[in-house]
Design a protein around this motif. Structure first.
Motif, mmCIF file in Angstrom:
data_model
loop_
_atom_site.group_PDB
_atom_site.id
_atom_site.type_symbol
_atom_site.label_atom_id
_atom_site.label_comp_id
_atom_site.label_asym_id
_atom_site.label_seq_id
_atom_site.Cartn_x
_atom_site.Cartn_y
_atom_site.Cartn_z
ATOM 1 N N ASP A 60 0.828 -1.209 0.000
ATOM 2 C CA ASP A 60 0.000 0.000 0.000
ATOM 3 C C ASP A 60 0.857 1.251 0.000
ATOM 4 N N ASN B 200 0.379 3.025 -3.841
ATOM 5 C CA ASN B 200 -0.829 3.867 -3.874
ATOM 6 C C ASN B 200 -0.666 5.082 -4.767
ATOM 7 N N ASN C 195 -0.900 4.053 -8.408
ATOM 8 C CA ASN C 195 -2.290 3.654 -8.702
ATOM 9 C C ASN C 195 -3.186 4.872 -8.861
#
Length: 903
Positions: A60, A64, A67
């Motif tokens: 994460d 992130n 993304n």
């Protein structure tokens, strides 16, 4: 106990391990293996649980940002797709809504979509940590601004073009219609073909705006001008067409120039669109590449964490494998020794023994096998003694097995059953033990009892059996089964006749099929005769109907002679009913099917059949009854005939019970429909006098009846109609116990709702030119008189060749026929179907009506599929002729209006 020296000399590998493992039972070794595997699985689960949280948190943190960039790129692509769609909607609809409304409706939303893309680019810059990503977002924003300015410029150009030259398109359309009107006045196939090509090329250019389409318009216009310049046609009309063509070409070239200017403007901002797509793609691909690289790093670190677990797991698996190998070797050695022992025992060496070594399960098995060998050795003598008895028993039943196909039985010399197989339960519905206690007289048909007694007496006297003897046996449900019997004599040890053994075969379905075949052959023979008679009789009735109708037109409504003619028409109608029944047997009796809901059409024919009767009825229809494909008139005739037959079977009155339900017949369950399928079953039940067994086989024969009044055609007609629909009729009856007629119709699918009928065309007079083709002079004359009384011009032909010649000549003179009425069956010459084929070669739009008193079923049943516009069955009245022609001619005028341009 003996040992196996060969086995002792061939010790398997790892003797120390095997000697150790033999001290433990197989259960202990297997439990140890399972414990090691469970420990390995627990270690793997612990590692997965411990590393999952670390891996997810790391992923994460690292992924992130990229993304989010990829998601922003995807939203930007979606916004650009909306913008392009809004741009195209504006170009397609700005004329319909007007510039101001179209700009507000489409271009305002386009600007909002572009603003979303700019917002996404700003978010990407705030997230990105590298310079190339920021530069790409700036490139996208610059291209977005160029794209917006280009769309605004195109809108302004469209407003200027339409304000200055907006009348060009309307003038072009007006000039096109004027050119078409002038060209159609000249007429002729070449001119009309060139005009059609011009219209098609013009529509292609207006739709697509391609240069090839514009060239096609110019070429088609030049061809039209060339075709008009050549005679025939008035000189003034040809000059007018050339003038209109010149005006049309000038307007078309102006429209092309305006269109090309708009195309140049649009090319400028389309280049901006292309410069948006490349940086967007780079942003998206770059973010994905970074995500992939970070995922790879996380996976490598995870693999490093798993190395200790992997080492412990490999050690546990190796230990488990060693245990499994020892178990497998131990089991293999014991199995091989047991296999050799079994082979020796099978070859007859019952003195061989297995070595008993260790304390596991295989040692116990070896001891048990040795005990078994000793028992077999003791039992061999007893087995040899029993073989003789076994051979005798096998010989006793061999003849039965070799001939067994269906019902296998045995009797004594008096015909009493001493044995039967289980098949008797399926054939006669009784248990085998019940047959052994039952006298033959109670099961055989009364007419077959004396035959069986004579057969047994003759067989006993000659000491022989019989073959192919067909008898009727009573089933438990009261029905009769047709059984074919074959038997051989049985003799005792002294050679005396001891009884009979045989095999019987149930041929009930075969017998039923043979009866159906005989019925079909009878109906075919009577149909051929009936069809010929009905055809000639209908031609005579056509003359009578026609002249009676014409005579009535010459009289006042209240005239006494007019009333007499009405009575004559009613009498002729009764004659038509008779010919209709006759035609049911003929080859032309194909039903005119449509989708019917039986729940809606059953009650009326039932009421009609019972009108004036002392009987009542009770109707039960399954709520979800399937629809059927059927001729409503034919089906009503079947219901009337069967219900009337039920009412006449109850002379003192009663209740006719009619029930309709769905039924699925499996494949092979009914010989009348070998393929099976879904059927709608209609049961008509009465409580009347019933039908004797002698008459039951003849009730569907034409002209067979047990009534004092009646023609014997009712049930035969019903049988023929139902078979013509692909169904069948089954009858169950006993004398004095009433009857049940079961009508099976193939389910036509659907939800059980009827197909709506089209309303008939309104009757009207006419002024058309009609061609009548019929080989009967009387029919031609009366048809001519009837058509002339309706205001039509009439020409007649005796055969198809004359009709084609008349049709060709009328077209050449410019006075074509509006409709043709063709007799389908012509004795000397081409009939209606062949004539229509030739007429369609001359005129594909020929409007033909098929007329016949008897014809090929497929043509009348589906006349539209054969090219006819309507059907007119003989004999027909004047009103039927008027309505038929009105429908055909009105439909023809409607077609012309729908497909031909005004002008």
């Amino acid at each position: 106990m003996k040992s196996d020296p060969a086995a002792a000399g061939r010790q398997p590998a790892l003797p120390a391990l095997l000697s150790l493992l033999n001290r433990y039972s197989l259960r202990t070794l297997l439990l140890a293996s399972i414990a090691f595997v469970a420990l390995f699985c627990a270690l793997v689960i612990a590692f997965v649980v411990a590393s999952r949280g670390v891996t997810l948190r790391t992923m994460d943190t690292l992924i992130n940002v990229d993304n989010a960039i990829a998601e922003a790129c995807l939203r930007s692509n979606a916004a650009m797709l909306d913008a392009r769609r809004l741009e195209k909607d504006f170009l397609l609809n700005y004329r319909e809504f007007g510039f101001d409304e179209a700009r507000s409706r489409y271009l305002t939303r386009l600007a909002a979509a572009l603003a979303d893309v700019r917002g996404n680019m700003g978010r990407i810059r705030s997230l990105a940590a590298d310079g190339p990503t920021s530069r790409l977002t700036l490139d996208v924003e610059g291209a977005l601004e160029r794209y917006r300015r280009g769309v605004d410029a195109l809108a302004d150009k469209l407003r200027e073009r339409d304000a200055a030259e907006g009348g060009v398109y309307a003038a072009l359309q007006a000039e096109s219609r004027g050119l078409e009107q002038q060209a159609r006045r000249i007429g002729g196939a070449p001119v009309l073909s060139a005009l059609l090509a011009l219209r098609r090329a013009e529509m292609d250019y207006l739709d697509r705006g391609l240069d090839t389409d514009a060239a096609a318009v110019r070429l088609a216009l030049a061809r039209l001008t060339t075709e008009v310049a050549a005679p025939p046609g008035p000189v003034a009309a040809r000059q007018r067409v050339r003038y209109c063509a010149g005006c049309y070409l000038e307007l078309f070239e102006r429209y092309v120039r305006a269109t090309e200017e708009l195309r140049d403007v649009r090319k400028e901002y389309l280049r901006a669109v292309q410069t948006i797509e490349e940086p967007l793609e780079k942003l998206y691909v770059g973010s994905l590449a970074r995500v992939g690289a970070k995922r790879g790093a996380i996976e490598r670190s995870t693999r490093l964490l798993g190395l200790p677990v992997l080492g412990v797991g490999v050690a546990l698996l190796a230990l488990t494998g060693a245990l499994a190998l020892g178990i497998a070797l131990n089991v293999t050695r014991s199995v091989v020794a047991s296999k050799r022992f079994a082979a020796r025992v099978a070859s007859g060496d019952l003195a061989t023994r297995l070595p008993v070594d260790g304390g596991n399960e295989f040692a116990s098995l070896a001891a048990s096998l040795n005990t078994m060998a000793e028992s077999l050795l003791a039992a061999e003598a007893a087995r040899q003694a029993g073989l003789a008895a076994l051979r005798e028993s096998e010989e006793k039943y061999r003849s039965l097995v070799e001939t067994s196909t269906d019902w296998i039985w045995a009797t004594d010399v008096e015909g009493r059953h001493t044995y039967t197989n289980e098949r008797i339960r399926d054939i006669l519905g009784i248990e085998p033990s019940e047959l052994l206690r039952t006298d033959l007289a109670a099961l055989l048909h009364p007419e077959d009892g004396p035959r069986v007694r004579d057969l047994l007496a003759a067989s006993r006297a000659a000491s022989r059996g019989w073959r192919g003897v067909v008898l009727r046996w009573r089933h438990r449900d009261g029905t009769w089964r047709w059984i074919e019997s074959n038997a051989v004599p049985v003799f005792d040890a002294q050679g005396a006749l001891a009884g009979f053994r045989g095999v019987d075969r149930d041929i009930t379905e075969r017998h039923r099929l043979e009866e159906e075949l005989v019925k079909a052959q009878k109906l075919e023979a009577i149909g051929t005769l009936a069809g010929g008679i009905a055809h000639d009789f209908n031609n005579l009735l056509q003359g009578l109907f026609g002249y009676v109708s014409l005579a009535k037109m010459q009289l006042a409504p209240g005239d006494r002679a007019a009333q007499m003619l009405d009575q004559a028409e009613r009498a002729l109608g009764l004659s038509v009913n008779l010919t209709t029944q006759l035609l049911t047997f003929a080859k032309g009796g194909e039903p005119l099917k449509r989708t019917l809901a039986l729940g809606e059409v059953l009650e009326d024919p039932i009421k009609f059949a019972l009108s004036g009767s002392s009987s009542t009825y009770r109707l039960a229809v399954e709520p979800s009854l399937w629809a059927v494909e059927a001729d409503e008139g034919h089906l009503a005739q079947v219901i009337q005939n069967v219900v009337l037959n039920a009412a006449e079977a109850m002379p003192r009155g009663g209740t006719v019970e009619v029930a309709a339900r769905n039924e699925h017949i499996p494949a092979g369950a009914n010989a009348l429909v070998p393929a099976g399928g879904d059927f709608v079953r209609i049961d008509v039940r009465d409580s009347g006098i019933g039908i004797t067994a002698k008459d039951l086989t003849r009730i569907f024969d034409p002209y067979f009846t047990t009534k004092q009044r009646g023609s014997g055609l009712g049930l035969a007609t019903s049988y023929s109609i139902v078979r013509g629909h692909g169904g069948f009729i089954d009858v169950t009856s006993r004398a004095g116990e009433g009857s049940v007629f079961s009508i099976y119709l193939p389910a036509g699918g659907g939800d059980g709702r009827a197909e709506p009928q089209q309303a008939p065309a309104p009757a009207a007079g006419g002024t058309g030119r009609i061609l009548v083709m019929d080989d009967e002079r009387l029919v031609r004359e009366v048809a001519s008189s009837m058509l002339e009384s309706l205001g039509h011009a009439v020409a007649t032909a005796a055969n198809g060749e004359d009709a084609v010649d008349l049709y060709r000549a009328a077209r050449a003179e410019g006075r074509p026929f509006d409709a043709v009425i063709l007799d389908l069956t012509v004795k000397n010459g081409a009939g209606g179907e062949e004539t229509l084929r030739r007429l369609r070669e001359l005129d594909p739009d020929v409007r033909a009506v098929v007329s016949s008193g008897y014809a090929d079923a497929t043509v009348l049943g589906d006349y539209r599929a054969h090219g006819f516009r309507a059907r007119l069955g003989k004999p027909y009245r004047l009103d039927a002729l008027r309505e038929c022609l009105a429908a055909v001619l009105q439909a023809s005028r409607h077609d012309r209006k729908a497909h031909c341009p005004a002008g």
